[in-house]
Write a protein that holds these residues in place. Structure first.
Motif, PDB file in Angstrom:
ATOM      1  N   SER A  52      26.283  88.573 -55.437  1.00  0.00           N
ATOM      2  CA  SER A  52      25.303  87.533 -55.087  1.00  0.00           C
ATOM      3  C   SER A  52      25.738  86.637 -53.937  1.00  0.00           C
ATOM      4  O   SER A  52      25.045  85.675 -53.600  1.00  0.00           O
ATOM      5  CB  SER A  52      24.949  86.663 -56.307  1.00  0.00           C
ATOM      6  OG  SER A  52      24.287  87.426 -57.293  1.00  0.00           O
ATOM      7  N   GLU A  64      10.724  82.952 -59.417  1.00  0.00           N
ATOM      8  CA  GLU A  64      11.744  82.031 -58.903  1.00  0.00           C
ATOM      9  C   GLU A  64      12.391  82.546 -57.623  1.00  0.00           C
ATOM     10  O   GLU A  64      13.159  81.830 -56.983  1.00  0.00           O
ATOM     11  CB  GLU A  64      12.829  81.811 -59.972  1.00  0.00           C
ATOM     12  CG  GLU A  64      12.342  81.098 -61.227  1.00  0.00           C
ATOM     13  CD  GLU A  64      11.826  79.705 -60.909  1.00  0.00           C
ATOM     14  OE1 GLU A  64      12.507  78.961 -60.173  1.00  0.00           O
ATOM     15  OE2 GLU A  64      10.732  79.361 -61.406  1.00  0.00           O
ATOM     16  N   GLU A  65      12.078  83.773 -57.264  1.00  0.00           N
ATOM     17  CA  GLU A  65      12.673  84.386 -56.080  1.00  0.00           C
ATOM     18  C   GLU A  65      11.831  84.040 -54.855  1.00  0.00           C
ATOM     19  O   GLU A  65      10.746  84.584 -54.656  1.00  0.00           O
ATOM     20  CB  GLU A  65      12.746  85.899 -56.263  1.00  0.00           C
ATOM     21  CG  GLU A  65      13.546  86.619 -55.198  1.00  0.00           C
ATOM     22  CD  GLU A  65      15.014  86.268 -55.233  1.00  0.00           C
ATOM     23  OE1 GLU A  65      15.482  85.640 -54.244  1.00  0.00           O
ATOM     24  OE2 GLU A  65      15.685  86.586 -56.221  1.00  0.00           O
ATOM     25  N   GLN A 148      32.192  82.564 -60.277  1.00  0.00           N
ATOM     26  CA  GLN A 148      31.400  83.219 -61.321  1.00  0.00           C
ATOM     27  C   GLN A 148      32.260  83.726 -62.472  1.00  0.00           C
ATOM     28  O   GLN A 148      31.787  83.815 -63.610  1.00  0.00           O
ATOM     29  CB  GLN A 148      30.570  84.356 -60.715  1.00  0.00           C
ATOM     30  CG  GLN A 148      29.428  83.821 -59.844  1.00  0.00           C
ATOM     31  CD  GLN A 148      28.640  84.926 -59.173  1.00  0.00           C
ATOM     32  OE1 GLN A 148      27.588  85.336 -59.661  1.00  0.00           O
ATOM     33  NE2 GLN A 148      29.153  85.415 -58.043  1.00  0.00           N
ATOM     34  N   ILE A 154      25.409  83.354 -60.751  1.00  0.00           N
ATOM     35  CA  ILE A 154      24.604  82.402 -59.991  1.00  0.00           C
ATOM     36  C   ILE A 154      23.135  82.718 -60.254  1.00  0.00           C
ATOM     37  O   ILE A 154      22.687  83.827 -60.002  1.00  0.00           O
ATOM     38  CB  ILE A 154      24.901  82.500 -58.481  1.00  0.00           C
ATOM     39  CG1 ILE A 154      26.375  82.194 -58.208  1.00  0.00           C
ATOM     40  CG2 ILE A 154      23.996  81.560 -57.691  1.00  0.00           C
ATOM     41  CD1 ILE A 154      26.805  82.484 -56.778  1.00  0.00           C
ATOM     42  N   PRO A 155      22.357  81.759 -60.754  1.00  0.00           N
ATOM     43  CA  PRO A 155      20.938  82.039 -61.048  1.00  0.00           C
ATOM     44  C   PRO A 155      20.108  82.252 -59.776  1.00  0.00           C
ATOM     45  O   PRO A 155      20.494  81.822 -58.684  1.00  0.00           O
ATOM     46  CB  PRO A 155      20.472  80.760 -61.771  1.00  0.00           C
ATOM     47  CG  PRO A 155      21.718  80.031 -62.160  1.00  0.00           C
ATOM     48  CD  PRO A 155      22.738  80.407 -61.148  1.00  0.00           C
ATOM     49  N   VAL A 156      18.987  82.901 -59.938  1.00  0.00           N
ATOM     50  CA  VAL A 156      18.039  83.092 -58.836  1.00  0.00           C
ATOM     51  C   VAL A 156      17.614  81.725 -58.292  1.00  0.00           C
ATOM     52  O   VAL A 156      17.326  80.795 -59.045  1.00  0.00           O
ATOM     53  CB  VAL A 156      16.800  83.862 -59.326  1.00  0.00           C
ATOM     54  CG1 VAL A 156      15.697  83.851 -58.275  1.00  0.00           C
ATOM     55  CG2 VAL A 156      17.165  85.292 -59.685  1.00  0.00           C
ATOM     56  N   TYR A 158      19.496  79.661 -56.483  1.00  0.00           N
ATOM     57  CA  TYR A 158      20.596  78.704 -56.392  1.00  0.00           C
ATOM     58  C   TYR A 158      21.696  79.232 -55.479  1.00  0.00           C
ATOM     59  O   TYR A 158      21.861  80.432 -55.309  1.00  0.00           O
ATOM     60  CB  TYR A 158      21.189  78.425 -57.770  1.00  0.00           C
ATOM     61  CG  TYR A 158      20.331  77.538 -58.645  1.00  0.00           C
ATOM     62  CD1 TYR A 158      20.658  76.196 -58.843  1.00  0.00           C
ATOM     63  CD2 TYR A 158      19.188  78.032 -59.258  1.00  0.00           C
ATOM     64  CE1 TYR A 158      19.880  75.384 -59.639  1.00  0.00           C
ATOM     65  CE2 TYR A 158      18.388  77.219 -60.049  1.00  0.00           C
ATOM     66  CZ  TYR A 158      18.746  75.897 -60.232  1.00  0.00           C
ATOM     67  OH  TYR A 158      17.955  75.087 -61.021  1.00  0.00           O
ATOM     68  N   LYS A 181      20.110  74.063 -56.531  1.00  0.00           N
ATOM     69  CA  LYS A 181      18.919  74.773 -56.084  1.00  0.00           C
ATOM     70  C   LYS A 181      18.923  74.854 -54.563  1.00  0.00           C
ATOM     71  O   LYS A 181      19.213  73.862 -53.882  1.00  0.00           O
ATOM     72  CB  LYS A 181      17.671  74.042 -56.585  1.00  0.00           C
ATOM     73  CG  LYS A 181      16.394  74.862 -56.495  1.00  0.00           C
ATOM     74  CD  LYS A 181      15.278  74.171 -57.241  1.00  0.00           C
ATOM     75  CE  LYS A 181      13.988  74.981 -57.188  1.00  0.00           C
ATOM     76  NZ  LYS A 181      14.122  76.287 -57.883  1.00  0.00           N
TER      77      LYS A 181
END
Length: 213
Positions: A52, A64-65, A148, A154-156, A158, A181
């Motif tokens: 990522s 969210e993408e 990580q 890592i979230p989408v 961010y 974000k």
């Protein structure tokens, strides 16, 4: 033939948004490498690479993408940089939210803390080549990996942002990074770029940091 693109894609994720063959706004076609970019997204409609650390935007926003079209909407974040981030088409980012973009003379990086562009490659294929050759530096992979391992994926939507800005001497260490974000992070760093835009190299600076939205 995009030989380096064909080598990069197998080590990256699958499509992160559905649908290929989509159209881009007419204004995007003013950029000389737009067909290169369309070819890239038709092969893989947005993707992540190097755990990522590398994020290539898809054509359109999907949940969210965030998509390429929305990311390049001036009102989202570009206008926060005044005139510093104009005349570029942003299509990818590193783990810190540093941008990769198309300008009239090729592919450039854009530093969100300084608002500075730096030439990288003449086209998308050459960009893929240098990413593969120097992904540790260009994507921030080692820090993405280390962070990580301790905190999880890592979230989408961010990126990892320095607690102490890199331009102010913040260290490239996991402990100096926090999850934020993408849109919030890049707008906050525009504030830094505007403060230092006319400060000579080597000068002392005292940054005024704004509260996050």
């Amino acid at each position: 033939m995009s030989i380096f693109l064909e080598k990069l894609l197998p080590v990256c994720s699958g499509d992160i948004s559905s649908g290929k063959g989509q159209k881009l706004p007419a204004a995007f076609h003013d950029y000389p490498l737009i067909e290169d970019l369309i070819n890239l997204l038709n092969k893989r409609n947005g993707f992540y690479g190097f755990e990522s650390a590398l994020h290539v935007f898809p054509f359109q926003t999907d949940g969210e993408e965030i998509g390429l079209i929305d990311w390049n909407d001036n009102s989202l974040w570009i206008e926060c940089y005044d005139d510093l981030a104009r005349n570029a088409l942003f299509f990818a980012e590193d783990v810190f939210g540093g941008q990769f973009c198309i300008k009239q003379k090729g592919i450039y990086s854009f530093d969100p803390e300084t608002g500075a562009f730096e030439y990288l490659a003449r086209d998308i294929n050459e960009w893929c080549k240098i990413i593969m050759e120097d992904y540790d530096v260009l994507t921030g992979y080692p820090l993405a990996n280390a962070w990580q391992k301790k905190h999880g994926p890592i979230p989408v939507g961010y990126r990892l942002v320095p607690k102490v800005p890199f331009v102010a001497g913040g260290e490239y260490e996991p402990d100096n990074l926090y999850l934020e974000k993408s849109t919030v992070a890049i707008k906050a760093r525009a504030n830094i770029a505007l403060q230092i835009r006319d400060v000579p190299d080597g000068s002392n600076i005292q940054l005024r940091l704004i509260d996050k939205d």
